[in-house]
Design a protein around this motif. Structure first.
Motif, PDB file in Angstrom:
ATOM      1  N   SER A 124      50.139  12.538 -21.065  1.00  0.00           N
ATOM      2  CA  SER A 124      48.960  12.255 -21.879  1.00  0.00           C
ATOM      3  C   SER A 124      49.284  11.019 -22.715  1.00  0.00           C
ATOM      4  N   LYS A 125      49.360  11.179 -24.035  1.00  0.00           N
ATOM      5  CA  LYS A 125      49.816  10.067 -24.870  1.00  0.00           C
ATOM      6  C   LYS A 125      51.315   9.874 -24.640  1.00  0.00           C
ATOM      7  N   ASN A 126      51.828   8.729 -25.077  1.00  0.00           N
ATOM      8  CA  ASN A 126      53.233   8.392 -24.825  1.00  0.00           C
ATOM      9  C   ASN A 126      53.502   8.349 -23.323  1.00  0.00           C
ATOM     10  N   ARG A 127      52.555   7.752 -22.582  1.00  0.00           N
ATOM     11  CA  ARG A 127      52.617   7.721 -21.121  1.00  0.00           C
ATOM     12  C   ARG A 127      53.806   6.919 -20.615  1.00  0.00           C
ATOM     13  N   ASP A 128      54.118   5.839 -21.315  1.00  0.00           N
ATOM     14  CA  ASP A 128      55.155   4.927 -20.822  1.00  0.00           C
ATOM     15  C   ASP A 128      56.498   5.634 -20.652  1.00  0.00           C
ATOM     16  N   GLU A 129      56.864   6.485 -21.618  1.00  0.00           N
ATOM     17  CA  GLU A 129      58.153   7.170 -21.550  1.00  0.00           C
ATOM     18  C   GLU A 129      58.189   8.164 -20.381  1.00  0.00           C
ATOM     19  N   VAL A 130      57.068   8.833 -20.144  1.00  0.00           N
ATOM     20  CA  VAL A 130      56.991   9.768 -19.019  1.00  0.00           C
ATOM     21  C   VAL A 130      57.090   9.016 -17.697  1.00  0.00           C
ATOM     22  N   LEU A 131      56.416   7.889 -17.605  1.00  0.00           N
ATOM     23  CA  LEU A 131      56.442   7.085 -16.373  1.00  0.00           C
ATOM     24  C   LEU A 131      57.854   6.580 -16.071  1.00  0.00           C
ATOM     25  N   ILE A 132      58.582   6.171 -17.108  1.00  0.00           N
ATOM     26  CA  ILE A 132      59.959   5.708 -16.906  1.00  0.00           C
ATOM     27  C   ILE A 132      60.833   6.852 -16.403  1.00  0.00           C
ATOM     28  N   ALA A 133      60.656   8.036 -16.999  1.00  0.00           N
ATOM     29  CA  ALA A 133      61.426   9.208 -16.567  1.00  0.00           C
ATOM     30  C   ALA A 133      61.135   9.533 -15.111  1.00  0.00           C
ATOM     31  N   ALA A 134      59.856   9.546 -14.745  1.00  0.00           N
ATOM     32  CA  ALA A 134      59.461   9.870 -13.368  1.00  0.00           C
ATOM     33  C   ALA A 134      60.036   8.871 -12.377  1.00  0.00           C
ATOM     34  N   GLU A 135      60.031   7.607 -12.749  1.00  0.00           N
ATOM     35  CA  GLU A 135      60.557   6.571 -11.857  1.00  0.00           C
ATOM     36  C   GLU A 135      62.057   6.758 -11.638  1.00  0.00           C
ATOM     37  N   ASN A 136      62.775   7.064 -12.685  1.00  0.00           N
ATOM     38  CA  ASN A 136      64.219   7.275 -12.546  1.00  0.00           C
ATOM     39  C   ASN A 136      64.539   8.522 -11.731  1.00  0.00           C
ATOM     40  N   LEU A 137      63.735   9.558 -11.863  1.00  0.00           N
ATOM     41  CA  LEU A 137      63.936  10.768 -11.069  1.00  0.00           C
ATOM     42  C   LEU A 137      63.659  10.499  -9.592  1.00  0.00           C
ATOM     43  N   LYS A 138      62.611   9.748  -9.332  1.00  0.00           N
ATOM     44  CA  LYS A 138      62.265   9.434  -7.938  1.00  0.00           C
ATOM     45  C   LYS A 138      63.357   8.595  -7.274  1.00  0.00           C
ATOM     46  N   LYS A 139      64.014   7.741  -8.047  1.00  0.00           N
ATOM     47  CA  LYS A 139      65.110   6.938  -7.510  1.00  0.00           C
ATOM     48  C   LYS A 139      66.263   7.820  -7.038  1.00  0.00           C
ATOM     49  N   ASP A 167      59.799  22.926 -22.471  1.00  0.00           N
ATOM     50  CA  ASP A 167      58.907  22.320 -23.450  1.00  0.00           C
ATOM     51  C   ASP A 167      59.594  21.093 -24.037  1.00  0.00           C
ATOM     52  N   THR A 168      58.861  20.000 -24.126  1.00  0.00           N
ATOM     53  CA  THR A 168      59.435  18.766 -24.662  1.00  0.00           C
ATOM     54  C   THR A 168      58.525  18.191 -25.738  1.00  0.00           C
ATOM     55  N   SER A 169      59.095  17.476 -26.654  1.00  0.00           N
ATOM     56  CA  SER A 169      58.331  16.870 -27.734  1.00  0.00           C
ATOM     57  C   SER A 169      57.589  15.637 -27.235  1.00  0.00           C
ATOM     58  N   ARG A 170      56.371  15.455 -27.743  1.00  0.00           N
ATOM     59  CA  ARG A 170      55.630  14.221 -27.426  1.00  0.00           C
ATOM     60  C   ARG A 170      56.316  12.996 -28.026  1.00  0.00           C
ATOM     61  N   SER A 205      54.388  14.764 -22.255  1.00  0.00           N
ATOM     62  CA  SER A 205      53.692  14.304 -23.462  1.00  0.00           C
ATOM     63  C   SER A 205      52.352  15.004 -23.676  1.00  0.00           C
ATOM     64  N   LEU A 206      52.139  16.134 -22.991  1.00  0.00           N
ATOM     65  CA  LEU A 206      50.929  16.917 -23.237  1.00  0.00           C
ATOM     66  C   LEU A 206      50.982  17.557 -24.626  1.00  0.00           C
ATOM     67  N   SER A 207      49.809  17.803 -25.206  1.00  0.00           N
ATOM     68  CA  SER A 207      49.726  18.414 -26.523  1.00  0.00           C
ATOM     69  C   SER A 207      50.172  19.867 -26.497  1.00  0.00           C
ATOM     70  N   SER A 208      51.056  20.224 -27.414  1.00  0.00           N
ATOM     71  CA  SER A 208      51.520  21.602 -27.518  1.00  0.00           C
ATOM     72  C   SER A 208      50.372  22.544 -27.882  1.00  0.00           C
ATOM     73  N   SER A 209      49.479  22.092 -28.749  1.00  0.00           N
ATOM     74  CA  SER A 209      48.383  22.952 -29.204  1.00  0.00           C
ATOM     75  C   SER A 209      47.404  23.285 -28.086  1.00  0.00           C
ATOM     76  N   LYS A 210      47.406  22.498 -27.022  1.00  0.00           N
ATOM     77  CA  LYS A 210      46.549  22.776 -25.868  1.00  0.00           C
ATOM     78  C   LYS A 210      47.282  23.580 -24.797  1.00  0.00           C
ATOM     79  N   LEU A 211      48.547  23.241 -24.555  1.00  0.00           N
ATOM     80  CA  LEU A 211      49.275  23.875 -23.469  1.00  0.00           C
ATOM     81  C   LEU A 211      49.826  25.251 -23.833  1.00  0.00           C
ATOM     82  N   ILE A 212      50.393  25.401 -25.017  1.00  0.00           N
ATOM     83  CA  ILE A 212      51.062  26.653 -25.383  1.00  0.00           C
ATOM     84  C   ILE A 212      50.113  27.860 -25.363  1.00  0.00           C
ATOM     85  N   PRO A 213      48.865  27.749 -25.883  1.00  0.00           N
ATOM     86  CA  PRO A 213      47.960  28.904 -25.780  1.00  0.00           C
ATOM     87  C   PRO A 213      47.675  29.319 -24.329  1.00  0.00           C
TER      88      PRO A 213
END
Length: 243
Positions: A7-22, A222-225, A52-60
């Motif tokens: 969600s927000k903070n997309r860039d950090e998630v995209l970098i992580a995904a790219e490194n995992l795919k490598k 669970d990870t912090s945004r 980076s999904l919102s905890s208040s949306k996912l946890i419930p």
């Protein structure tokens, strides 16, 4: 395949995904928390990371699907370079009722110990409270916290968990880590969350996200945004290699 929420903070998630795919690790980025949780529980994904999904949306959604649970951060102890569990770290995961809180902390000890044993680690628990043991008398809040911790300690030592290595030294979290305690039981979810943020987001202690503690034993972290790409990357690697 593993799922990472984005969600927000997309860039950090995209970098992580790219490194995992490598590294040949298949990752799917998911924007809808309902889809992420359903995919995990229906075995579409081998494991899932909140990203980076919102905890208040996912946890419930997760609570509705699997019931009561506690989040426990997995961090690396700088004194011995081994992992330890810090729990609870969800701000609303411990009741204000003393009786309910007592049982909830017993559950955290039980699930945390079982998790470490599954990783062939010997659990060693440090119970945190609001002051040094010599601080009794300084305030009712401090007194209640210390007495609750002492009650928990006494119960564990006389129960079916009596062989568990466990101690209470009050607020001295640094002593627990120096002694190699691998389960740090916070006084409540708010103090646990503050400790996590101080350790991981201020002092940059290496971490792997927070596992879910309950009877379901699902492969979710669970990870912090506010996390960096390395934390999302570490979380997927932990799901793949640590569980």
């Amino acid at each position: 395949m593993y799922a990472i929420g984005i969600s927000k903070n997309r860039d950090e998630v995209l970098i992580a995904a790219e490194n995992l795919k490598k590294e040949g690790i298949k990752v799917e980025l998911v924007e809808d928390p309902e889809i992420l949780i359903d995919g995990l529980l229906n075995k579409r994904y081998e494991g899932a990371v909140r990203g980076s999904l919102s905890s208040s949306k996912l946890i419930p959604i997760l609570r509705k699907k699997i019931g009561k649970f506690y989040r426990a951060s997995i961090l690396k102890n700088p004194f011995n370079n081994e992992i330890f569990i810090l729990a609870p770290v969800g701000i609303d995961e411990i009741s204000e009722s003393p009786e309910i809180r007592f049982n909830e902390k017993l559950q955290i000890i039980k699930y945390s110990s079982e998790f470490l044993k599954s990783m062939e680690m010997i659990p060693k628990v440090g119970i945190l409270s609001a002051g040094r043991l010599s601080d009794v008398g300084r305030s009712k809040k401090i007194d209640d916290s210390i007495m609750d911790a002492e009650k928990l300690l006494k119960y564990v030592k006389s129960s079916k968990y009596k062989d568990l290595e466990i101690e209470h030294k009050g607020i001295l979290v640094e002593e627990y880590l120096k002694e190699g305690c691998n389960i740090i039981l916070a006084d409540d979810g708010i103090s646990g969350n503050l400790l996590f943020r101080s350790f991981a987001l201020v002092c940059d202690m290496e971490g792997f996200g927070a596992i879910i503690l309950n009877s379901e034993n699902i492969k979710y972290i669970d990870t912090s945004r506010s996390g960096s790409w390395k934390r999302y990357y570490n979380a997927v690697k932990f799901l793949k290699e640590g569980f």
